[in-house]
Write a protein that holds these residues in place. Structure first.
Motif, mmCIF file in Angstrom:
data_model
loop_
_atom_site.group_PDB
_atom_site.id
_atom_site.type_symbol
_atom_site.label_atom_id
_atom_site.label_comp_id
_atom_site.label_asym_id
_atom_site.label_seq_id
_atom_site.Cartn_x
_atom_site.Cartn_y
_atom_site.Cartn_z
ATOM 1 N N UNK B 258 0.842 -1.204 0.000
ATOM 2 C CA UNK B 258 0.000 0.000 0.000
ATOM 3 C C UNK B 258 0.877 1.253 0.000
ATOM 4 N N UNK B 259 0.467 2.248 -0.777
ATOM 5 C CA UNK B 259 1.135 3.554 -0.748
ATOM 6 C C UNK B 259 0.125 4.582 -1.253
ATOM 7 N N UNK B 260 0.610 5.765 -1.666
ATOM 8 C CA UNK B 260 -0.317 6.818 -2.080
ATOM 9 C C UNK B 260 -1.082 6.468 -3.359
ATOM 10 N N UNK B 261 -0.633 5.414 -4.064
ATOM 11 C CA UNK B 261 -1.373 5.001 -5.260
ATOM 12 C C UNK B 261 -2.556 4.096 -4.909
ATOM 13 N N UNK B 262 -2.619 3.635 -3.684
ATOM 14 C CA UNK B 262 -3.773 2.832 -3.297
ATOM 15 C C UNK B 262 -3.381 1.725 -2.330
ATOM 16 N N UNK B 263 -4.404 1.077 -1.769
ATOM 17 C CA UNK B 263 -4.121 -0.015 -0.845
ATOM 18 C C UNK B 263 -3.959 -1.315 -1.634
ATOM 19 N N UNK B 264 -3.732 -2.380 -0.883
ATOM 20 C CA UNK B 264 -3.439 -3.663 -1.497
ATOM 21 C C UNK B 264 -4.600 -4.169 -2.353
ATOM 22 N N UNK B 265 -5.818 -4.063 -1.812
ATOM 23 C CA UNK B 265 -6.987 -4.582 -2.530
ATOM 24 C C UNK B 265 -7.189 -3.861 -3.868
ATOM 25 N N UNK B 266 -7.044 -2.551 -3.811
ATOM 26 C CA UNK B 266 -7.248 -1.759 -5.031
ATOM 27 C C UNK B 266 -6.220 -2.131 -6.099
ATOM 28 N N UNK B 267 -4.951 -2.197 -5.690
ATOM 29 C CA UNK B 267 -3.903 -2.509 -6.666
ATOM 30 C C UNK B 267 -4.096 -3.911 -7.245
ATOM 31 N N UNK B 268 -4.488 -4.832 -6.400
ATOM 32 C CA UNK B 268 -4.718 -6.213 -6.855
ATOM 33 C C UNK B 268 -5.856 -6.243 -7.875
ATOM 34 N N UNK B 269 -6.943 -5.541 -7.553
ATOM 35 C CA UNK B 269 -8.084 -5.507 -8.481
ATOM 36 C C UNK B 269 -7.683 -4.856 -9.802
ATOM 37 N N UNK B 270 -6.864 -3.792 -9.703
ATOM 38 C CA UNK B 270 -6.458 -3.100 -10.926
ATOM 39 C C UNK B 270 -5.501 -3.944 -11.766
ATOM 40 N N UNK B 271 -4.679 -4.746 -11.116
ATOM 41 C CA UNK B 271 -3.805 -5.651 -11.870
ATOM 42 C C UNK B 271 -4.659 -6.639 -12.672
ATOM 43 N N UNK B 272 -5.753 -7.103 -12.064
ATOM 44 C CA UNK B 272 -6.674 -7.983 -12.783
ATOM 45 C C UNK B 272 -7.319 -7.271 -13.957
ATOM 46 N N UNK B 273 -7.760 -6.050 -13.711
ATOM 47 C CA UNK B 273 -8.435 -5.294 -14.777
ATOM 48 C C UNK B 273 -7.474 -4.947 -15.917
ATOM 49 N N UNK B 274 -6.233 -4.552 -15.566
ATOM 50 C CA UNK B 274 -5.257 -4.258 -16.618
ATOM 51 C C UNK B 274 -4.942 -5.509 -17.436
ATOM 52 N N UNK B 275 -4.899 -6.649 -16.759
ATOM 53 C CA UNK B 275 -4.643 -7.908 -17.470
ATOM 54 C C UNK B 275 -5.795 -8.226 -18.418
ATOM 55 N N UNK B 276 -7.019 -8.040 -17.925
ATOM 56 C CA UNK B 276 -8.200 -8.269 -18.774
ATOM 57 C C UNK B 276 -8.137 -7.384 -20.027
ATOM 58 N N UNK B 277 -7.859 -6.103 -19.812
ATOM 59 C CA UNK B 277 -7.821 -5.173 -20.955
ATOM 60 C C UNK B 277 -6.669 -5.494 -21.900
ATOM 61 N N UNK B 278 -5.503 -5.813 -21.324
ATOM 62 C CA UNK B 278 -4.347 -6.105 -22.178
ATOM 63 C C UNK B 278 -4.605 -7.364 -23.004
ATOM 64 N N UNK B 279 -5.227 -8.351 -22.378
ATOM 65 C CA UNK B 279 -5.526 -9.585 -23.114
ATOM 66 C C UNK B 279 -6.494 -9.313 -24.259
ATOM 67 N N UNK B 280 -7.539 -8.548 -23.974
ATOM 68 C CA UNK B 280 -8.542 -8.282 -25.023
ATOM 69 C C UNK B 280 -7.926 -7.518 -26.185
ATOM 70 N N UNK B 281 -7.128 -6.494 -25.859
ATOM 71 C CA UNK B 281 -6.503 -5.721 -26.933
ATOM 72 C C UNK B 281 -5.512 -6.587 -27.704
ATOM 73 N N UNK B 282 -4.731 -7.392 -26.978
ATOM 74 C CA UNK B 282 -3.766 -8.266 -27.653
ATOM 75 C C UNK B 282 -4.498 -9.236 -28.585
ATOM 76 N N UNK B 283 -5.637 -9.733 -28.119
ATOM 77 C CA UNK B 283 -6.407 -10.651 -28.979
ATOM 78 C C UNK B 283 -6.889 -9.940 -30.241
ATOM 79 N N UNK B 284 -7.431 -8.714 -30.065
ATOM 80 C CA UNK B 284 -7.896 -7.958 -31.239
ATOM 81 C C UNK B 284 -6.769 -7.747 -32.250
#
Lengths: 176, 288
Positions: B258-284
């Motif tokens: 955790x730091x000023x960019x967010x707590x652990x839960x938020x960063x973990x959720x965002x890592x999932x979301x970035x992975x989802x988006x990166x996968x979809x774009x890579x597939x396209x």
């Protein structure tokens, strides 16, 4: 350990020789030894870009460069923009488009835009914002800085310039 | 703002730089672009007694292709990556990543090699290098060795490079035609390090994922290759269910601070979301 060394570089077309400790930052040499106090210092974390100068054809933050690294370099600061007393198109653009208020970021903004327009003479608004992202401004909200760069880009491309301000008739077009 | 005093060296060749490094040992640091080292020295987090400037070593510059492998000199700057026609044609992921790094001025100085060897989990190139299956050429006094990016990063500011070695170049196999790619980075503003980011390369064959590489930025003490997430996709059809499973496994691989960019839960959720988006774009972007 902190023995001084001689460093020679070109500053706005003139040769300068300075004796500096290796740890001296270029911004301090420019301001304190060369007395070019246009480049400013707005932070100590390399974010603000107020210290931006043109260095061997690159825009660099002179707070994050050692003066000893400038040996043999070609350095341009805002003091070198005007030629023969005539403002550079960018300086005129910032004036005509009200692209400054306190003026603290302006020398860095001008030097960054100077390099940007050589790399991309006809940038879109999005390109201007992206490629000026290393320069912070507290006063303008950036809107008029974008217009100022567009003004200068037009003038540098075809010699004409028109202010975006509805009540101002730019005389720039008549002077060239 | 004011670094501690040090001695400055500007070797003209790689052997000269290695000799200086050997002579001064732990008291020396290599100076590349200087946009991580000098900021740390200005805050006195780092206080080396000797700086060895690699700026004059021409052999550490350039971008070339040799037998299906890209070679990029360690001192190649971020803007040189962005403006490389060769990379645009052969390795656009590296350009997409570099464009999201820092700001124009920093990119004129900061180098690919410096971003890698700094070993900061906030830096973007470690994940890009793992996604691209890169390897690093390390030169020491005794000779050269080549180590893969996957495994090179061992902790915060810690990598496999020895204090007596210099990273000279980066080797990237040219991605096969039709390879999809994406670097999805969440940040608070332009120029910031990632809150979370995900680098993906993806190749499809016959309606199934033939190969995929996923690496995560700034959600652990070092870059993370999300191998479990890759396994959720390899050999499977590319559909929402498998992408969601991969994103969940990517989240499970995170260990954010955790730091000023967010707590652990938020960063973990965002890592999932970035992975989802990166996968979809890579597939396209992939041939499928």
């Amino acid at each position: 350990m902190s023995k001084k060394t001689m460093v020679s570089f070109t500053l706005n077309g003139s040769e300068v020789d300075v004796a500096v400790e290796p740890r001296e930052l270029l911004i301090h040499t420019l301001r304190e030894k060369c007395l070019h106090t246009g480049p400013h210092i707005g932070c100590e974390t390399s974010h603000c870009g107020a210290c931006t100068v043109d260095f061997n054809g690159m825009s660099v933050k002179s707070c994050t460069l050692l003066t000893v690294q400038a040996e043999g370099a070609d350095v341009k600061t805002v003091e070198g923009l005007a030629q023969g007393g005539e403002l550079h198109a960018l300086q005129e653009g910032f004036m005509q488009e009200h692209g400054l208020q306190c003026g603290f970021c302006t020398p860095g903004m001008l030097m960054r835009a100077y390099r940007l327009l050589q790399e991309n003479p006809d940038p879109t608004e999005a390109e201007i914002r992206y490629w000026m992202a290393g320069n912070l401004c507290r006063c303008t909200g950036y809107q008029n800085i974008v217009k100022a760069v567009q003004y200068a880009a037009r003038k540098l491309r075809d010699g004409t310039a028109e202010s975006s301000h509805p009540l101002i008739e730019a005389d720039a077009a008549h002077t060239h | 703002m004011i670094p501690r005093p040090f001695e400055y060296h500007a070797p003209q060749s790689l052997p000269e730089a290695l000799a200086l490094l050997g002579a001064h040992g732990d008291t020396a640091k290599l100076l590349a672009g200087g946009h991580s080292l000098l900021p740390m020295m200005k805050l006195r987090f780092a206080q080396p007694e000797h700086l060895i400037d690699l700026g004059k070593l021409e052999e550490l510059h350039g971008i070339r292709e040799e037998n299906g492998v890209l070679w990029i000199g360690a001192m190649t700057t971020e803007n040189e990556l962005i403006w490389s026609a060769l990379l645009e044609a052969k390795c656009p992921l590296l350009i997409e990543g570099a464009k999201q790094i820092a700001d124009p001025q920093v990119r004129y100085r900061g180098t690919l090699g410096g971003d890698i060897t700094h070993g900061d989990p906030g830096n973007d190139h470690p994940a890009l290098m793992i996604a691209l299956d890169a390897s690093f050429v390390l030169q020491g006094a005794q000779g050269e060795r080549v180590v893969p990016a996957d495994g090179f990063f061992v902790g915060t500011y810690a990598t496999l490079i020895e204090p007596t070695e210099i990273l000279t170049g980066i080797r990237i196999p040219v991605p096969a035609a039709g390879t999809g790619y994406c670097y999805a980075k969440l940040k608070r503003k332009t120029g910031d390090f990632a809150t979370a980011a995900s680098a993906v390369t993806l190749r499809m064959r016959d309606g199934h994922v033939d190969d995929v590489r996923i690496a995560l930025t700034n959600v652990g003490d070092t870059v993370i290759r999300a191998t479990d997430a890759e396994d959720a996709l390899r050999g499977q059809p590319f559909d929402d269910a498998h992408v969601d499973q991969a994103a969940r496994r990517a989240m499970a691989a995170c260990n954010p601070l955790p730091d000023l960019r967010g707590d652990e839960d938020y960063k973990r959720a965002m890592a999932g979301e970035m992975t989802r988006r990166a996968l979809r774009t890579a597939y396209e972007r992939s041939a499928h």
